[in-house]
Design a protein around this motif. Structure first.
Motif, PDB file in Angstrom:
ATOM      1  N   LEU A  29      60.712  93.578 -72.282  1.00 39.49           N
ATOM      2  CA  LEU A  29      60.401  92.822 -73.486  1.00 39.49           C
ATOM      3  C   LEU A  29      59.021  93.177 -74.020  1.00 39.49           C
ATOM      4  O   LEU A  29      58.103  93.485 -73.259  1.00 39.49           O
ATOM      5  CB  LEU A  29      60.430  91.319 -73.192  1.00 39.49           C
ATOM      6  N   ALA A  30      58.878  93.092 -75.320  1.00 37.76           N
ATOM      7  CA  ALA A  30      57.546  93.143 -75.918  1.00 37.76           C
ATOM      8  C   ALA A  30      56.849  91.842 -75.536  1.00 37.76           C
ATOM      9  O   ALA A  30      57.413  90.757 -75.683  1.00 37.76           O
ATOM     10  CB  ALA A  30      57.652  93.268 -77.432  1.00 37.76           C
ATOM     11  N   ASP A  31      55.641  91.941 -75.013  1.00 38.40           N
ATOM     12  CA  ASP A  31      54.939  90.735 -74.549  1.00 38.40           C
ATOM     13  C   ASP A  31      54.239  90.080 -75.732  1.00 38.40           C
ATOM     14  O   ASP A  31      53.083  90.363 -76.036  1.00 38.40           O
ATOM     15  CB  ASP A  31      53.933  91.087 -73.456  1.00 38.40           C
ATOM     16  N   LYS A  32      54.960  89.191 -76.390  1.00 35.66           N
ATOM     17  CA  LYS A  32      54.424  88.529 -77.583  1.00 35.66           C
ATOM     18  C   LYS A  32      54.350  87.022 -77.364  1.00 35.66           C
ATOM     19  O   LYS A  32      54.871  86.483 -76.383  1.00 35.66           O
ATOM     20  CB  LYS A  32      55.290  88.840 -78.790  1.00 35.66           C
ATOM     21  N   GLN A  33      53.687  86.334 -78.262  1.00 30.46           N
ATOM     22  CA  GLN A  33      53.555  84.888 -78.190  1.00 30.46           C
ATOM     23  C   GLN A  33      54.858  84.234 -78.660  1.00 30.46           C
ATOM     24  O   GLN A  33      55.380  84.563 -79.735  1.00 30.46           O
ATOM     25  CB  GLN A  33      52.391  84.418 -79.057  1.00 30.46           C
ATOM     26  N   VAL A  34      55.385  83.323 -77.830  1.00 27.28           N
ATOM     27  CA  VAL A  34      56.637  82.642 -78.167  1.00 27.28           C
ATOM     28  C   VAL A  34      56.485  81.149 -77.922  1.00 27.28           C
ATOM     29  O   VAL A  34      55.554  80.693 -77.261  1.00 27.28           O
ATOM     30  CB  VAL A  34      57.813  83.175 -77.319  1.00 27.28           C
ATOM     31  N   SER A  35      57.428  80.410 -78.465  1.00 28.34           N
ATOM     32  CA  SER A  35      57.539  78.974 -78.194  1.00 28.34           C
ATOM     33  C   SER A  35      58.846  78.729 -77.448  1.00 28.34           C
ATOM     34  O   SER A  35      59.839  79.440 -77.657  1.00 28.34           O
ATOM     35  CB  SER A  35      57.522  78.170 -79.497  1.00 28.34           C
ATOM     36  N   ALA A  36      58.836  77.732 -76.568  1.00 27.61           N
ATOM     37  CA  ALA A  36      60.030  77.431 -75.780  1.00 27.61           C
ATOM     38  C   ALA A  36      60.038  75.939 -75.439  1.00 27.61           C
ATOM     39  O   ALA A  36      59.053  75.228 -75.662  1.00 27.61           O
ATOM     40  CB  ALA A  36      60.058  78.272 -74.502  1.00 27.61           C
TER      41      ALA A  36
ATOM     42  N   ALA B  26      53.550  76.840 -61.684  1.00 23.72           N
ATOM     43  CA  ALA B  26      54.291  78.102 -61.657  1.00 23.72           C
ATOM     44  C   ALA B  26      54.003  78.913 -62.922  1.00 23.72           C
ATOM     45  O   ALA B  26      53.751  80.125 -62.860  1.00 23.72           O
ATOM     46  CB  ALA B  26      55.782  77.841 -61.521  1.00 23.72           C
ATOM     47  N   PHE B  27      54.044  78.256 -64.072  1.00 25.66           N
ATOM     48  CA  PHE B  27      53.764  78.961 -65.325  1.00 25.66           C
ATOM     49  C   PHE B  27      52.311  79.435 -65.390  1.00 25.66           C
ATOM     50  O   PHE B  27      52.028  80.595 -65.690  1.00 25.66           O
ATOM     51  CB  PHE B  27      54.060  78.055 -66.522  1.00 25.66           C
ATOM     52  N   LEU B  28      51.386  78.526 -65.081  1.00 22.54           N
ATOM     53  CA  LEU B  28      49.970  78.854 -65.239  1.00 22.54           C
ATOM     54  C   LEU B  28      49.482  79.865 -64.200  1.00 22.54           C
ATOM     55  O   LEU B  28      48.483  80.554 -64.434  1.00 22.54           O
ATOM     56  CB  LEU B  28      49.128  77.577 -65.173  1.00 22.54           C
ATOM     57  N   SER B  29      50.174  79.968 -63.083  1.00 24.38           N
ATOM     58  CA  SER B  29      49.794  80.964 -62.081  1.00 24.38           C
ATOM     59  C   SER B  29      50.035  82.383 -62.598  1.00 24.38           C
ATOM     60  O   SER B  29      49.352  83.322 -62.185  1.00 24.38           O
ATOM     61  CB  SER B  29      50.584  80.748 -60.783  1.00 24.38           C
ATOM     62  N   LEU B  30      50.994  82.524 -63.504  1.00 15.50           N
ATOM     63  CA  LEU B  30      51.271  83.846 -64.064  1.00 15.50           C
ATOM     64  C   LEU B  30      50.444  84.113 -65.317  1.00 15.50           C
ATOM     65  O   LEU B  30      50.110  85.262 -65.607  1.00 15.50           O
ATOM     66  CB  LEU B  30      52.761  83.985 -64.386  1.00 15.50           C
ATOM     67  N   ASN B  31      50.119  83.056 -66.034  1.00  8.41           N
ATOM     68  CA  ASN B  31      49.289  83.232 -67.235  1.00  8.41           C
ATOM     69  C   ASN B  31      48.630  81.894 -67.558  1.00  8.41           C
ATOM     70  O   ASN B  31      49.293  80.969 -68.014  1.00  8.41           O
ATOM     71  CB  ASN B  31      50.138  83.707 -68.411  1.00  8.41           C
ATOM     72  N   LYS B  32      47.332  81.840 -67.329  1.00  5.82           N
ATOM     73  CA  LYS B  32      46.594  80.590 -67.490  1.00  5.82           C
ATOM     74  C   LYS B  32      46.494  80.148 -68.940  1.00  5.82           C
ATOM     75  O   LYS B  32      46.103  79.005 -69.237  1.00  5.82           O
ATOM     76  CB  LYS B  32      45.198  80.711 -66.896  1.00  5.82           C
ATOM     77  N   ASP B  33      46.864  81.019 -69.872  1.00 10.99           N
ATOM     78  CA  ASP B  33      46.758  80.683 -71.290  1.00 10.99           C
ATOM     79  C   ASP B  33      48.034  80.053 -71.856  1.00 10.99           C
ATOM     80  O   ASP B  33      48.077  79.698 -73.039  1.00 10.99           O
ATOM     81  CB  ASP B  33      46.409  81.936 -72.104  1.00 10.99           C
TER      82      ASP B  33
ATOM     83  N   ARG C 259      56.654  87.290 -71.562  1.00 15.36           N
ATOM     84  CA  ARG C 259      56.932  87.836 -70.228  1.00 15.36           C
ATOM     85  C   ARG C 259      56.583  86.832 -69.131  1.00 15.36           C
ATOM     86  O   ARG C 259      57.342  86.636 -68.182  1.00 15.36           O
ATOM     87  CB  ARG C 259      56.150  89.133 -70.017  1.00 15.36           C
ATOM     88  N   ALA C 260      55.435  86.198 -69.244  1.00 19.93           N
ATOM     89  CA  ALA C 260      55.009  85.251 -68.210  1.00 19.93           C
ATOM     90  C   ALA C 260      55.934  84.044 -68.154  1.00 19.93           C
ATOM     91  O   ALA C 260      56.304  83.572 -67.077  1.00 19.93           O
ATOM     92  CB  ALA C 260      53.571  84.803 -68.469  1.00 19.93           C
ATOM     93  N   ILE C 261      56.333  83.539 -69.319  1.00 22.51           N
ATOM     94  CA  ILE C 261      57.218  82.363 -69.346  1.00 22.51           C
ATOM     95  C   ILE C 261      58.563  82.695 -68.716  1.00 22.51           C
ATOM     96  O   ILE C 261      59.097  81.931 -67.905  1.00 22.51           O
ATOM     97  CB  ILE C 261      57.386  81.850 -70.793  1.00 22.51           C
ATOM     98  N   ILE C 262      59.114  83.866 -69.059  1.00 21.21           N
ATOM     99  CA  ILE C 262      60.415  84.249 -68.495  1.00 21.21           C
ATOM    100  C   ILE C 262      60.309  84.498 -66.987  1.00 21.21           C
ATOM    101  O   ILE C 262      61.191  84.122 -66.217  1.00 21.21           O
ATOM    102  CB  ILE C 262      60.959  85.499 -69.221  1.00 21.21           C
ATOM    103  N   SER C 263      59.223  85.123 -66.555  1.00 20.72           N
ATOM    104  CA  SER C 263      59.077  85.429 -65.128  1.00 20.72           C
ATOM    105  C   SER C 263      58.898  84.166 -64.287  1.00 20.72           C
ATOM    106  O   SER C 263      59.342  84.115 -63.136  1.00 20.72           O
ATOM    107  CB  SER C 263      57.883  86.368 -64.908  1.00 20.72           C
ATOM    108  N   ALA C 264      58.256  83.164 -64.845  1.00 22.54           N
ATOM    109  CA  ALA C 264      58.015  81.923 -64.097  1.00 22.54           C
ATOM    110  C   ALA C 264      59.155  80.922 -64.247  1.00 22.54           C
ATOM    111  O   ALA C 264      59.215  79.939 -63.491  1.00 22.54           O
ATOM    112  CB  ALA C 264      56.714  81.276 -64.577  1.00 22.54           C
ATOM    113  N   GLU C 265      60.046  81.164 -65.176  1.00 26.00           N
ATOM    114  CA  GLU C 265      61.087  80.192 -65.533  1.00 26.00           C
ATOM    115  C   GLU C 265      61.873  79.681 -64.332  1.00 26.00           C
ATOM    116  O   GLU C 265      61.986  78.478 -64.104  1.00 26.00           O
ATOM    117  CB  GLU C 265      62.050  80.809 -66.550  1.00 26.00           C
ATOM    118  N   ARG C 266      62.439  80.592 -63.542  1.00 24.38           N
ATOM    119  CA  ARG C 266      63.336  80.179 -62.472  1.00 24.38           C
ATOM    120  C   ARG C 266      62.609  79.365 -61.408  1.00 24.38           C
ATOM    121  O   ARG C 266      63.114  78.349 -60.923  1.00 24.38           O
ATOM    122  CB  ARG C 266      63.997  81.391 -61.829  1.00 24.38           C
ATOM    123  N   VAL C 267      61.416  79.808 -61.035  1.00 23.01           N
ATOM    124  CA  VAL C 267      60.653  79.089 -60.016  1.00 23.01           C
ATOM    125  C   VAL C 267      60.275  77.697 -60.523  1.00 23.01           C
ATOM    126  O   VAL C 267      60.420  76.698 -59.813  1.00 23.01           O
ATOM    127  CB  VAL C 267      59.395  79.879 -59.609  1.00 23.01           C
TER     128      VAL C 267
END
Length: 273
Positions: free
Chosen positions: A27-34, A53-60, A87-95
């Motif tokens: 994926l293109a690593d862009k800013q998204v809302s979810a 879990a989310f913030l461990s991958l991206n504190k922003d 990318r960070a949101i998708i990677s942390a999603e399952r955990v």
């Protein structure tokens, strides 16, 4: 974030992501809302774990929680909104969802049983039958559901069960030995007969008697025999069908492993806007 908490989050992420999320890398690593939506009525628990879990991958990543731990939510209710790295949101999603749906399941199961016995004096206790590594998390979920925590482990309370008693040569000997070495800890003695309970009632150092697999009649007789001198805990064969009648015998506590091990994960979903 204390070390134990951080270790749990890091282990869960490492287990899932390993050397890297190959799907997210496409994926293109862009800013998204979810948003995260709950698909069924549930008592929510695990927000701190999901957020970490989310913030461990991206504190922003920005997370706006619309509920708090212990809240009862409806089906299709939005729990939170997120914005940040796709990318960070998708990677942390399952955990994140694993923590949230598992701990919410414990809280929901607990609340369902607590509500059933709300007209009695009995309090619902958890046990040590928890998922490895999630003891403290699941016990917090029990509290979110209105339950009460039993001992945390083998270190913070003495519980003398049948094998301890047999090895010590009897209840009185086992109690004396326990208090000689750990006088500052609570002491719970498991009994399997009314005769054993009568012996426990003669001992001054016992905190509570656990009546293991007593019939309803035996529990009623145990309550009468104790006459308020010692708190009584009922354990064994506790489920939705039996818990009300057990509580109505007058016991002080009911403990069951079902609220932490016989659970069905709450259905949650995360979708990009």
């Amino acid at each position: 974030m204390n070390k134990e908490f951080k270790d749990i989050i890091d282990l869960a992420l490492a287990e899932d992501i390993g050397s890297g999320d190959v799907s997210a890398s496409l994926l293109a690593d862009k800013q998204v809302s979810a948003s995260i939506v709950c698909r069924k009525v549930a008592v929510i628990c695990g927000i701190e774990y999901a957020q970490a879990a989310f913030l461990s991958l991206n504190k922003d990543i920005k997370i706006n929680w619309l509920v708090k731990d212990g809240d009862l939510v409806d089906a299709s209710q939005t729990l939170c909104t997120l914005s940040g790295s796709s990318r960070a949101i998708i990677s942390a999603e399952r955990v994140a969802l694993n923590f949230l749906q598992t701990l919410s399941a414990v809280a929901t199961q607990t609340r369902s049983l607590v509500d059933k016995i709300s007209d009695t004096k009995a309090q619902l206790l958890d046990t040590r039958k928890t998922l490895p590594g999630l003891r403290l998390a699941q016990k917090q979920a029990v509290k979110c559901g209105g339950g009460v925590n039993h001992r945390l482990g083998l270190y913070d309370c003495i519980m003398l069960k049948e094998n301890h008693i047999i090895a010590a040569g009897g209840i009185s000997k086992a109690v004396a030995e326990a208090k000689a070495h750990f006088s500052d800890l609570d002491l719970i003695v498991e009994v399997e007969t009314l005769e054993q309970l009568a012996e426990v009632l003669t001992l001054s150092d016992v905190t509570r008697a656990l009546c293991d697999n007593f019939s309803l009649q035996m529990l009623s007789e145990a309550v009468a025999l104790s006459a308020g001198r010692l708190p009584l805990e009922a354990s064994g064969n506790i489920d939705k069908a039996t818990i009300v009648s057990i509580a109505q015998t007058g016991v002080d506590f009911i403990s069951t492993g079902s609220i932490t091990k016989n659970i069905q994960a709450i259905d949650l979903s995360l979708r990009f806007a």
